[in-house]
Design a protein around this motif. Structure first.
Motif, PDB file in Angstrom:
ATOM      1  N   ASP A  97      42.260  24.511  64.504  1.00 30.56           N
ATOM      2  CA  ASP A  97      41.954  25.408  63.342  1.00 30.56           C
ATOM      3  C   ASP A  97      41.050  23.936  62.429  1.00 30.56           C
ATOM      4  O   ASP A  97      39.365  24.876  61.696  1.00 30.56           O
ATOM      5  N   GLY A  98      40.879  23.178  62.601  1.00 31.54           N
ATOM      6  CA  GLY A  98      40.050  22.214  61.907  1.00 31.54           C
ATOM      7  C   GLY A  98      38.824  22.155  62.338  1.00 31.54           C
ATOM      8  O   GLY A  98      37.625  22.484  61.465  1.00 31.54           O
ATOM      9  N   ASP A  99      38.569  22.240  63.699  1.00 37.20           N
ATOM     10  CA  ASP A  99      37.608  22.293  64.233  1.00 37.20           C
ATOM     11  C   ASP A  99      36.661  23.719  64.397  1.00 37.20           C
ATOM     12  O   ASP A  99      35.403  23.566  64.109  1.00 37.20           O
ATOM     13  N   TRP A 100      37.598  24.662  64.225  1.00 42.13           N
ATOM     14  CA  TRP A 100      36.811  26.046  64.122  1.00 42.13           C
ATOM     15  C   TRP A 100      36.224  26.039  62.674  1.00 42.13           C
ATOM     16  O   TRP A 100      35.226  26.802  62.594  1.00 42.13           O
ATOM     17  N   MET A 101      37.237  25.286  61.599  1.00 42.57           N
ATOM     18  CA  MET A 101      36.617  25.708  60.450  1.00 42.57           C
ATOM     19  C   MET A 101      35.169  25.328  60.425  1.00 42.57           C
ATOM     20  O   MET A 101      34.008  25.804  59.143  1.00 42.57           O
ATOM     21  N   GLU A 102      35.243  23.849  60.621  1.00 44.07           N
ATOM     22  CA  GLU A 102      34.086  23.186  61.014  1.00 44.07           C
ATOM     23  C   GLU A 102      32.400  23.508  61.380  1.00 44.07           C
ATOM     24  O   GLU A 102      31.478  23.174  61.378  1.00 44.07           O
ATOM     25  N   ASN A 103      33.538  24.191  62.946  1.00 39.71           N
ATOM     26  CA  ASN A 103      31.817  24.291  63.546  1.00 39.71           C
ATOM     27  C   ASN A 103      31.206  25.784  63.793  1.00 39.71           C
ATOM     28  O   ASN A 103      30.553  26.628  63.920  1.00 39.71           O
ATOM     29  N   PHE A 104      32.800  26.465  63.345  1.00 38.28           N
ATOM     30  CA  PHE A 104      32.439  28.180  63.509  1.00 38.28           C
ATOM     31  C   PHE A 104      32.683  28.560  61.711  1.00 38.28           C
ATOM     32  O   PHE A 104      32.220  30.327  62.089  1.00 38.28           O
ATOM     33  N   ARG A 105      33.102  28.309  60.532  1.00 40.95           N
ATOM     34  CA  ARG A 105      32.719  28.272  59.834  1.00 40.95           C
ATOM     35  C   ARG A 105      34.510  29.917  59.291  1.00 40.95           C
ATOM     36  O   ARG A 105      34.466  30.062  58.738  1.00 40.95           O
ATOM     37  N   LYS A 131      38.552  29.897  60.744  1.00 47.16           N
ATOM     38  CA  LYS A 131      39.758  29.176  61.882  1.00 47.16           C
ATOM     39  C   LYS A 131      39.687  30.449  63.289  1.00 47.16           C
ATOM     40  O   LYS A 131      39.091  31.799  63.224  1.00 47.16           O
ATOM     41  N   ARG A 132      40.394  29.506  63.772  1.00 51.92           N
ATOM     42  CA  ARG A 132      40.284  30.663  65.081  1.00 51.92           C
ATOM     43  C   ARG A 132      40.944  32.125  64.785  1.00 51.92           C
ATOM     44  O   ARG A 132      40.087  32.989  65.318  1.00 51.92           O
ATOM     45  N   ALA A 133      42.280  32.613  64.285  1.00 51.99           N
ATOM     46  CA  ALA A 133      42.604  33.586  64.234  1.00 51.99           C
ATOM     47  C   ALA A 133      41.385  34.376  63.560  1.00 51.99           C
ATOM     48  O   ALA A 133      41.455  35.647  63.424  1.00 51.99           O
ATOM     49  N   THR A 134      41.347  33.913  62.668  1.00 51.82           N
ATOM     50  CA  THR A 134      39.634  35.281  61.689  1.00 51.82           C
ATOM     51  C   THR A 134      39.083  35.296  62.941  1.00 51.82           C
ATOM     52  O   THR A 134      38.290  36.601  62.966  1.00 51.82           O
ATOM     53  N   PHE A 135      38.346  34.512  63.744  1.00 52.12           N
ATOM     54  CA  PHE A 135      37.157  34.790  64.856  1.00 52.12           C
ATOM     55  C   PHE A 135      38.218  36.090  65.390  1.00 52.12           C
ATOM     56  O   PHE A 135      37.224  36.651  66.257  1.00 52.12           O
ATOM     57  N   GLN A 136      38.816  35.804  65.760  1.00 49.32           N
ATOM     58  CA  GLN A 136      40.154  36.359  67.207  1.00 49.32           C
ATOM     59  C   GLN A 136      39.866  38.127  66.632  1.00 49.32           C
ATOM     60  O   GLN A 136      39.655  39.233  67.076  1.00 49.32           O
ATOM     61  N   TYR A 137      40.361  37.934  65.396  1.00 51.57           N
ATOM     62  CA  TYR A 137      40.195  39.274  64.071  1.00 51.57           C
ATOM     63  C   TYR A 137      38.824  39.972  64.367  1.00 51.57           C
ATOM     64  O   TYR A 137      37.890  41.009  64.566  1.00 51.57           O
ATOM     65  N   LEU A 138      37.211  38.832  64.092  1.00 54.88           N
ATOM     66  CA  LEU A 138      36.345  39.853  64.156  1.00 54.88           C
ATOM     67  C   LEU A 138      36.103  39.906  65.739  1.00 54.88           C
ATOM     68  O   LEU A 138      35.068  41.093  65.359  1.00 54.88           O
ATOM     69  N   CYS A 139      35.855  39.894  66.295  1.00 57.57           N
ATOM     70  CA  CYS A 139      36.279  39.847  67.779  1.00 57.57           C
ATOM     71  C   CYS A 139      36.443  41.191  67.806  1.00 57.57           C
ATOM     72  O   CYS A 139      36.281  42.012  68.556  1.00 57.57           O
TER      73      CYS A 139
END
Length: 374
Positions: A45-53, A55-63
């Motif tokens: 999750d830290g990597d996702w926040m740093e690189n994609f701004r 968390k993974r769960a939020t990214f999945q929701y956006l998708c």
């Protein structure tokens, strides 16, 4: 005739001696190993926040939210929705050029460009009405109470300001985009609440246009003047009836619904200087909103080399992502989502109450005394 036969014989001999090599590769080989294996399998999750701004769960929701709209484009069937959203977030978060994005995600330069534009358009068109909306009902009252509790300003619902996004000088009407800060830009008018969430965006005006003109041409101004922006709820402050209002800087006009500071060019009393200070404290939210959004989506800090019609779409998409991340990272406000359908079709209150009953100068003087007596 013999010369023709001789020429044909020479050609046949050349083809026999120097055969054309078989073409084994028709396009450059690209690798998506980094995205498919490193990111999807090993990123925390830290990597996702740093690189994609986010968390993974939020990214999945956006998708999930964008899937119905992105999958309509049959030309991008070879690329997953997840890859398209990831490419877009990476560009918005870093401002990286398409060439580098292509190498990173294993897509062509033209594909990276098309993916980015299509996804940005989908976010601005389909998600902005869901995540950027003026408040109503209990949510509005919560914001009013929050402004007083957090920033010390009673009867305030939001703060307003303009922000400039730098652009490459356009080929047409370039002088219109050259702002007072000596660079080419597109100006956006943004309204936010006490928690730095964006409530309204007007974008697309050339950088030379004054903030007050942008406001005067917006539907916010028309609704506020007609008394339909906020409910007819007033509060007695130092003997003066004060409606729900907006905080604005000196660039805006003083209105019963818009509280601005005293100009620093005049001779101010201590009470007026204290009012300006308390007012500026209340406006820290809009500055924080700009700082947080541009800090996270750093493409807004770069000189954008897009046509001027696309820049407002990109700006709106970034503010939408700003709200989406805030909602998901700070707790999901179900009431925010419950009001989507109503707010999307009806922002404001009918019938309007008569704003002429309020005196803008008297309201500001009431705040002067209120802050001075605290």
């Amino acid at each position: 005739m013999q010369s023709r036969q001789r020429a044909q014989f020479v050609l046949m001999l050349m083809f026999a001696l120097f055969p054309t090599p078989d073409r084994t590769v028709w396009m450059k080989e690209r690798s998506s190993h980094w995205w498919e294996y490193i990111v999807n399998r090993n990123f925390t999750d830290g990597d996702w926040m740093e690189n994609f701004r986010m968390k993974r769960a939020t990214f999945q929701y956006l998708c999930l939210e964008l899937r119905p709209f992105l999958e309509k484009n049959s030309n991008r069937k070879c690329h997953s929705v997840e890859l398209r959203v990831a490419v877009t977030l990476w560009i918005c978060g870093s401002g990286m050029e398409y060439r580098s994005i292509g190498h990173l995600f294993g897509v062509g330069i033209s594909s990276a460009c098309n993916i980015f534009r299509e996804t940005v358009q989908a976010i601005a068109t389909h998600l902005s009405p869901k995540f950027i909306q003026m408040p109503t009902g209990r949510r509005l009252q919560n914001i009013v109470e929050g402004f007083e509790a957090k920033w010390g300003v009673p009867q305030c619902e939001e703060a307003i300001d303009g922000t400039h996004v730098p652009i490459i000088a356009p080929s047409e009407h370039k002088t219109d985009y050259y702002n007072r800060k000596s660079f080419y830009s597109i100006v956006s008018q943004v309204i936010c609440d006490h928690e730095l969430r964006v409530l309204h965006v007007v974008s697309g005006w050339p950088g030379r246009v004054h903030d007050a003109r942008v406001l005067a041409k917006s539907n916010i101004f028309q609704k506020a003047e007609s008394g339909t922006l906020f409910p007819p709820t007033s509060r007695l402050i130092n003997g003066v009836e004060v409606p729900i209002l907006i905080l604005g800087d000196p660039a805006y006009p003083l209105k019963p619904w818009l509280l601005k500071t005293f100009s620093e060019f005049g001779v101010l009393s201590q009470a007026q200087r204290n009012f300006n200070y308390c007012h500026s404290q209340g406006r820290l939210c809009i500055e924080g909103c700009f700082g947080r959004c541009k800090g996270k989506w750093q493409i807004l800090q770069q000189r954008l080399n897009f046509e001027t019609e696309f820049v407002p779409v990109l700006i709106l998409a970034c503010f939408t992502l700003h709200n989406l991340v805030m909602v998901h990272n700070e707790g999901f406000d179900q009431e925010w989502m419950d009001l989507v359908e109503d707010d999307r079709n009806h922002i404001g209150y009918q019938p309007g109450h008569d704003m002429r009953q309020y005196d803008a100068k008297a309201i500001r003087e009431a705040y002067v005394q209120y802050f001075n007596n605290r």
